[in-house]
Write a protein that holds these residues in place. Structure first.
Motif, PDB file in Angstrom:
ATOM      1  N   ILE A 395       4.312   1.997 -30.750  1.00  0.00           N
ATOM      2  CA  ILE A 395       4.783   0.611 -30.722  1.00  0.00           C
ATOM      3  C   ILE A 395       3.766  -0.320 -31.356  1.00  0.00           C
ATOM      4  N   ARG A 396       2.470  -0.110 -31.037  1.00  0.00           N
ATOM      5  CA  ARG A 396       1.439  -1.024 -31.516  1.00  0.00           C
ATOM      6  C   ARG A 396       1.157  -0.875 -33.010  1.00  0.00           C
ATOM      7  N   ARG A 397       1.559   0.241 -33.588  1.00  0.00           N
ATOM      8  CA  ARG A 397       1.403   0.378 -35.040  1.00  0.00           C
ATOM      9  C   ARG A 397       2.271  -0.613 -35.802  1.00  0.00           C
ATOM     10  N   VAL A 398       3.346  -1.058 -35.194  1.00  0.00           N
ATOM     11  CA  VAL A 398       4.292  -1.929 -35.897  1.00  0.00           C
ATOM     12  C   VAL A 398       4.432  -3.304 -35.253  1.00  0.00           C
ATOM     13  N   MET A 399       3.764  -3.525 -34.123  1.00  0.00           N
ATOM     14  CA  MET A 399       3.911  -4.808 -33.426  1.00  0.00           C
ATOM     15  C   MET A 399       2.547  -5.371 -33.055  1.00  0.00           C
ATOM     16  N   SER A 400       2.352  -6.664 -33.316  1.00  0.00           N
ATOM     17  CA  SER A 400       1.129  -7.346 -32.897  1.00  0.00           C
ATOM     18  C   SER A 400       1.197  -7.650 -31.401  1.00  0.00           C
ATOM     19  N   THR A 401       0.075  -8.099 -30.843  1.00  0.00           N
ATOM     20  CA  THR A 401       0.056  -8.457 -29.422  1.00  0.00           C
ATOM     21  C   THR A 401       1.054  -9.574 -29.126  1.00  0.00           C
ATOM     22  N   GLN A 402       1.104 -10.563 -30.019  1.00  0.00           N
ATOM     23  CA  GLN A 402       2.036 -11.681 -29.810  1.00  0.00           C
ATOM     24  C   GLN A 402       3.478 -11.181 -29.775  1.00  0.00           C
ATOM     25  N   GLU A 403       3.822 -10.267 -30.654  1.00  0.00           N
ATOM     26  CA  GLU A 403       5.193  -9.742 -30.686  1.00  0.00           C
ATOM     27  C   GLU A 403       5.508  -8.925 -29.439  1.00  0.00           C
ATOM     28  N   PRO A 408      11.253  -8.670 -23.700  1.00  0.00           N
ATOM     29  CA  PRO A 408      11.798  -8.905 -22.345  1.00  0.00           C
ATOM     30  C   PRO A 408      11.626  -7.662 -21.460  1.00  0.00           C
ATOM     31  N   ILE A 409      10.369  -7.350 -21.125  1.00  0.00           N
ATOM     32  CA  ILE A 409      10.064  -6.165 -20.320  1.00  0.00           C
ATOM     33  C   ILE A 409       9.151  -6.564 -19.164  1.00  0.00           C
ATOM     34  N   PRO A 410       9.024  -5.722 -18.129  1.00  0.00           N
ATOM     35  CA  PRO A 410       8.188  -6.066 -16.973  1.00  0.00           C
ATOM     36  C   PRO A 410       6.736  -6.352 -17.350  1.00  0.00           C
ATOM     37  N   SER A 411       6.086  -7.184 -16.560  1.00  0.00           N
ATOM     38  CA  SER A 411       4.726  -7.640 -16.861  1.00  0.00           C
ATOM     39  C   SER A 411       3.728  -6.476 -16.896  1.00  0.00           C
ATOM     40  N   LYS A 412       3.894  -5.490 -16.012  1.00  0.00           N
ATOM     41  CA  LYS A 412       2.987  -4.342 -16.005  1.00  0.00           C
ATOM     42  C   LYS A 412       3.078  -3.568 -17.309  1.00  0.00           C
ATOM     43  N   LEU A 413       4.285  -3.439 -17.818  1.00  0.00           N
ATOM     44  CA  LEU A 413       4.480  -2.743 -19.091  1.00  0.00           C
ATOM     45  C   LEU A 413       3.884  -3.551 -20.236  1.00  0.00           C
ATOM     46  N   LEU A 414       4.001  -4.863 -20.168  1.00  0.00           N
ATOM     47  CA  LEU A 414       3.392  -5.729 -21.177  1.00  0.00           C
ATOM     48  C   LEU A 414       1.879  -5.557 -21.167  1.00  0.00           C
ATOM     49  N   GLU A 415       1.299  -5.511 -19.963  1.00  0.00           N
ATOM     50  CA  GLU A 415      -0.156  -5.351 -19.863  1.00  0.00           C
ATOM     51  C   GLU A 415      -0.588  -4.002 -20.435  1.00  0.00           C
ATOM     52  N   PHE A 416       0.195  -2.964 -20.166  1.00  0.00           N
ATOM     53  CA  PHE A 416      -0.149  -1.636 -20.667  1.00  0.00           C
ATOM     54  C   PHE A 416      -0.087  -1.620 -22.190  1.00  0.00           C
ATOM     55  N   LEU A 417       0.994  -2.156 -22.766  1.00  0.00           N
ATOM     56  CA  LEU A 417       1.144  -2.169 -24.209  1.00  0.00           C
ATOM     57  C   LEU A 417       0.094  -3.041 -24.894  1.00  0.00           C
ATOM     58  N   SER A 418      -0.462  -3.986 -24.150  1.00  0.00           N
ATOM     59  CA  SER A 418      -1.493  -4.874 -24.692  1.00  0.00           C
ATOM     60  C   SER A 418      -2.900  -4.352 -24.392  1.00  0.00           C
TER      61      SER A 418
END
Length: 421
Positions: A395-403, A408-418
């Protein structure tokens, strides 16, 4: 931010297994100054390993054969040029001359080198292709060497022949990096306080000068998608550049002394920087936040004593291709392997007078160069990445942190992906 806790005894940490070493020949009356191995590099396809052997010499060896020699003959190895041959296929499907070891005399002290590979489908901007030094549509592997006199020399790896001589810097060329997209765009970092962008598919035409550093530039690194460049240097400098517009994106604030090395994670979501302030920082390059801190002096020096102790200066940092590990070299005679989610080294290895390091293309070996022109190799921590981490990297290869943060996903998942948990 995480830092190495003093309660952990490094003697209890797993020691990395030595794979081998390539020793630079020591001539009688050889001056110590000028023998330094400032740079080591693996070819993008894993076919070659190169290092600056000291003085004016760069040595190129087929990597897989070197590894076999280590396993067959023990760790110490001064390679015999007549025994190193590997098959290589060209893009026409035919067999060319087998690649072999080359010793290149660059004409001056070598401070930096980088491999670059061509992409046949990318067209040259040259009007007359007959003027061109490169044969498009064929397999091409180049080695760029940055010299003490400010020159950059470009060599054909397979033949050892000089192709281009780039002259524009006025001081030492301290680092070189090719764009990972195969475009043969080369960026050089120099003590003349500038970065220069060169197009090797246009006969080495200098496209742009990036100005902003007030002092020496020590190192530079492309993001994996080639859209961003990080440059670091004296006076705490960490700059990020937009390589489509050649403009500065931001300056990252946090280090307390000269910043001497930088490297992006394989997915481009993280940036590692190493400094004489005894720290390695892991940044979110899209936001400018420090996510992790790996310290090499405890307690860490306060800002008023930002230089710390000279025997703890961090000299180099490199991201592994699994996206989970980084390696750091410090003046305390240690190589440390860190996990990005642990606050202490997972492996260590002894190394005196280390100056530079790089992971092999498959991530299984770390190479480190020293002040006497030699190279030492260790097995790296091996761990099967979790499915979650592999998904995160994809996911991070194609999406920046801002993106990511707009999903629209849970906050824990957002933290993990970031990379914030």
């Amino acid at each position: 931010m995480a830092s190495f806790p003093p309660r952990v005894n490094e003697k209890e940490i797993v020691r990395s297994r030595t794979i081998g070493e390539l020793l630079a020949p020591a001539a009688p009356f050889d001056k110590k100054c000028g023998r330094e191995n400032w740079t080591v590099a693996f070819a993008p396809d894993g076919s070659y390993f190169a290092w600056s052997q000291g003085h004016r010499t760069v040595k190129l060896v087929p990597w897989s054969q070197s590894l076999k020699n280590f396993l067959l003959h023990g760790t110490k190895n001064v390679i015999n040029s007549s025994s190193l041959r590997l098959p290589r296929q060209n893009s026409d499907g035919g067999q060319k001359n087998k690649p072999r070891e080359h010793i290149i005399d660059c004409g001056d002290i070598v401070w930096s080198l980088a491999f670059g590979s061509s992409v046949p489908e990318k067209q040259s901007r040259c009007v007359n292709i007959e003027w061109h030094r490169f044969k498009f549509g064929q397999d091409q592997l180049l080695l760029a060497t940055g010299l003490n006199n400010g020159r950059i020399k470009i060599w054909d790896v397979y033949t050892g022949k000089l192709l281009l001589n780039l002259v524009d810097h006025t001081e030492v060329v301290r680092d070189l990096t090719f764009a990972p997209d195969g475009s043969l765009i080369l960026v050089s970092a120099s003590r003349d306080k500038t970065l220069r962008v060169w197009d090797l598919k246009d006969d080495g035409n200098m496209m742009k000068v990036l100005r902003g550093h007030q002092n020496w530039v020590y190192s530079c690194a492309f993001s994996p998608d080639s859209s961003m460049l990080c440059s670091v240097g004296a006076s705490k400098a960490v700059f990020l550049w937009n390589m489509d517009k050649y403009t500065m994106i931001r300056k990252l604030e946090g280090h307390h002394h000269d910043v001497v090395a930088c490297d992006f994670s394989p997915d481009g979501a993280l940036l590692a920087t190493a400094s004489y302030d005894t720290r390695v920082y892991i940044w979110d390059p899209h936001k400018g936040d420090i996510l992790m801190e790996f310290g090499h002096l405890f307690p860490p020096p306060t800002p008023i004593f930002a230089g710390g102790a000279n025997d703890r200066w961090v000299r180099a940092v490199s991201f592994s291709h699994d996206g989970l590990h980084i390696a750091s070299l410090a003046d305390d005679k240690m190589v440390r392997f860190w996990r990005i989610d642990e606050d202490y080294p997972v492996q260590i290895a002894p190394l005196s007078n280390g100056l530079c390091c790089a992971f092999s293309t498959d991530g299984s070996v770390l190479a480190a160069g020293t002040q006497d022109g030699s190279v030492y190799f260790w097995a790296t921590p091996r761990q099967v990445p979790s499915l979650q981490h592999l998904c995160r990297m994809s996911i991070r290869r194609v999406m920046s942190t801002q993106e990511v943060q707009e999903l629209p996903i849970p906050s824990k998942l957002l933290e993990f992906l970031s990379y914030r948990i």
